[in-house]
Design an enzyme around this catalytic site. Structure first.
Site, PDB file in Angstrom:
ATOM      1  N   LYS A  56      -8.573 -12.395  -8.614  1.00  0.00           N
ATOM      2  CA  LYS A  56      -9.662 -12.320  -7.635  1.00  0.00           C
ATOM      3  C   LYS A  56     -10.788 -11.434  -8.167  1.00  0.00           C
ATOM      4  CE  LYS A  56      -9.729 -11.461  -2.764  1.00  0.00           C
ATOM      5  NZ  LYS A  56      -9.038 -11.140  -1.512  1.00  0.00           N
ATOM      6  N   LYS A  94     -13.954  -5.272  -6.803  1.00  0.00           N
ATOM      7  CA  LYS A  94     -14.734  -4.078  -7.128  1.00  0.00           C
ATOM      8  C   LYS A  94     -13.893  -3.083  -7.913  1.00  0.00           C
ATOM      9  CE  LYS A  94     -13.529  -1.263  -3.200  1.00  0.00           C
ATOM     10  NZ  LYS A  94     -12.307  -1.981  -2.889  1.00  0.00           N
ATOM     11  N   LYS A 144       0.816  -1.215   0.000  1.00  0.00           N
ATOM     12  CA  LYS A 144       0.000   0.000   0.000  1.00  0.00           C
ATOM     13  C   LYS A 144       0.843   1.255   0.000  1.00  0.00           C
ATOM     14  CE  LYS A 144      -4.478  -1.339   1.901  1.00  0.00           C
ATOM     15  NZ  LYS A 144      -5.502  -0.957   2.875  1.00  0.00           N
TER      16      LYS A 144
END
Ligand code: TRP
Length: 346
Positions: free
Chosen positions: A206, A209, A123
Site C-alpha cells: 500500500k 506515509k 497495534k
C-alpha cells in the site's frame, strides 16, 4: 441473528466516517478517502466527517504534532473540495458525546469481542499488557462515533470492516438488552480495490506515509516537478500497456499506475486502456504525470493557503462541532434515559 432480531425502525440515511490525524497525506489518502468523501456530497444525503484525535492518542502522540496534523488534515479535506456548509467537519474531542456514549458501550461490549480485533493484535504487538487501555477499547469508541449520529452508511477501507461488524454487534446487543429498537445496524461501504493506491516502488504494498522511501509515494504537498519525477521513476515492467483489464492481472505496478490514472480522470480502467493500450510506459508516464499535476497542484496550493490561516481552520471546526453536537446530544440523552439514568433530558 434471526430475522426477528433485526431492528425495523427506518433511520434517516446519514454518512459518517472518521479519519486519523496521523500526518503526511498522500495520493492514497486522497483517492482512497478524501475524494470519495467529497463525492458523497453530491448525493442527497447528510455527510459527517470526524477527525478522530481521541483515537489518535490511544498510542503516544506528541502534542504539538497532533495539533499540526489535525489542522493539516482539515486543510487537506477543505482543499479537496469538502464544503463545510454542506458537510459537517470537526474533531472528535470537541463533541464530548462520543466519549460519553463510548462509556455506555464499554459496558455493553465484551472483553472477548475486543480481544479478537486484528487491529488490536497488530497495534498492541507482543506485549499486550503494556498497551493502553484506550487502545483496547478503541473499537467501542469507534462504535460510539458512528452510533451517536445514528449513522447508516460508513465509508471505510477494507481494514476497518471488522470494526464495523463490531459496531453492528454493539448496536444489536444494546437494542436486545434494553428491549428497544434504538440504534441502527450500520452498513459498511467498503472501498473497492480499485481505489487502493499502491507504492510506486512495489505494486504489492500500500502507498504509505510511513514507507522509508519518499519515492514510493506522492505526498499532497509535493510540487509539480517532484510529482512528475516520482512518476517517471515509478517501477514498471518492460511490456507495453495491455488493451484490456485482464492483461493487468499479473502486473501489479502497471495495474497501480492505470488505476491511479483511472481514478484521477474519473474513468473506468477499461476506458483508460481503450485509450492507452499498446503504449509503452515511456509514453504513458508523462500522460499520468501531467494528469496528476493538474489534479493535485490546486489541492496542494489551497492546502498551503489554509495552513497559513489556522484561525480559519479552527473556526470551521468549531462550527462543525456545534452542528455535530446538535445531532449527538439528543441521541446520547435518549440513550441515558433507556439505560435508566436519572436526570436524562430528552
Ligand atoms: N478506525 C478508523 C481508521 O483507522 C478511523 C475511525 C475512527 C473511523 N472512528 C471511525 C472510521 C468511525 C469510520 C467510522 O481508519
Amino acid at each position: 441473528m434471526s430475522e426477528a432480531d433485526q431492528p425495523t425502525t427506518a433511520f434517516t440515511p446519514r454518512v459518517f466516517s472518521g479519519i486519523q490525524p496521523s500526518g503526511g497525506l498522500t495520493l492514497g489518502n486522497y483517492l482512497g478517502a478524501m475524494k470519495r468523501f467529497v463525492d458523497w456530497q453530491a448525493r442527497d444525503i447528510e455527510t459527517i466527517y470526524c477527525m478522530v484525535d481521541m483515537h489518535a492518542i490511544t498510542v503516544w502522540q506528541d502534542p504539538a504534532a497532533l495539533t499540526r496534523q489535525t489542522r493539516e488534515l482539515a486543510a487537506g479535506y477543505l482543499a479537496s473540495g469538502l464544503d463545510p456548509a454542506r458537510s459537517i467537519l470537526f474533531n472528535q474531542s470537541q463533541v464530548p458525546e462520543h466519549a460519553q456514549l463510548a462509556w455506555v458501550f464499554n459496558c455493553v461490549a465484551r472483553m472477548g469481542w475486543m480481544q479478537r480485533m486484528t487491529q488490536w493484535k497488530d497495534k498492541a504487538g507482543k506485549n499486550q499488557q503494556n498497551a493502553s487501555l484506550g487502545l483496547f477499547a478503541y473499537p467501542s469508541l469507534m462504535a460510539a462515533d458512528i452510533l451517536v449520529y445514528h449513522a447508516t452508511h460508513v465509508p471505510v477501507g477494507e481494514d476497518q470492516k471488522q470494526h464495523i461488524e463490531l459496531t453492528r454487534d454493539i448496536a444489536i446487543k444494546f437494542n436486545h438488552d434494553y428491549g428497544v429498537d434504538f440504534f441502527p445496524v450500520t452498513e459498511p461501504v467498503i472501498e473497492g480495490a480499485a481505489t487502493r493506491v499502491m507504492s510506486l516502488r512495489d505494486g504489492s504494498k500500500k502507498m504509505s506515509k510511513s514507507d522509508p522511501s519518499d519515492a514510493s509515494r506522492i505526498n499532497l504537498t509535493d510540487d509539480a516537478d517532484t510529482i512528475a519525477q516520482k512518476i517517471r521513476k515509478a517501477k514498471t515492467d518492460p511490456e507495453p500497456l495491455p488493451s484490456e483489464a485482464a492483461g493487468l492481472a499479473e502486473r501489479p505496478e502497471a495495474r497501480n499506475l492505470v488505476n491511479i490514472f483511472a481514478a484521477l480522470s474519473e474513468q473506468g480502467v477499461e476506458q483508460v486502456l481503450a485509450e492507452v493500450g499498446g503504449k509503452p510506459f515511456s509514453e504513458f508516464k508523462p500522460m499520468l504525470a501531467d494528469l496528476a499535476v493538474a489534479k493535485l497542484s490546486p489541492i496542494s496550493s489551497e492546502m498551503a493557503r489554509y495552513m497559513q490561516d489556522p484561525a480559519q481552520i479552527d473556526a470551521i471546526l468549531r462550527d462543525g462541532a456545534e452542528r455535530a453536537r446538535a445531532i449527538a446530544e439528543p441521541i446520547l440523552h435518549r440513550t441515558y434515559e433507556i439505560v435508566g439514568m436519572v436526570g436524562a433530558r430528552v
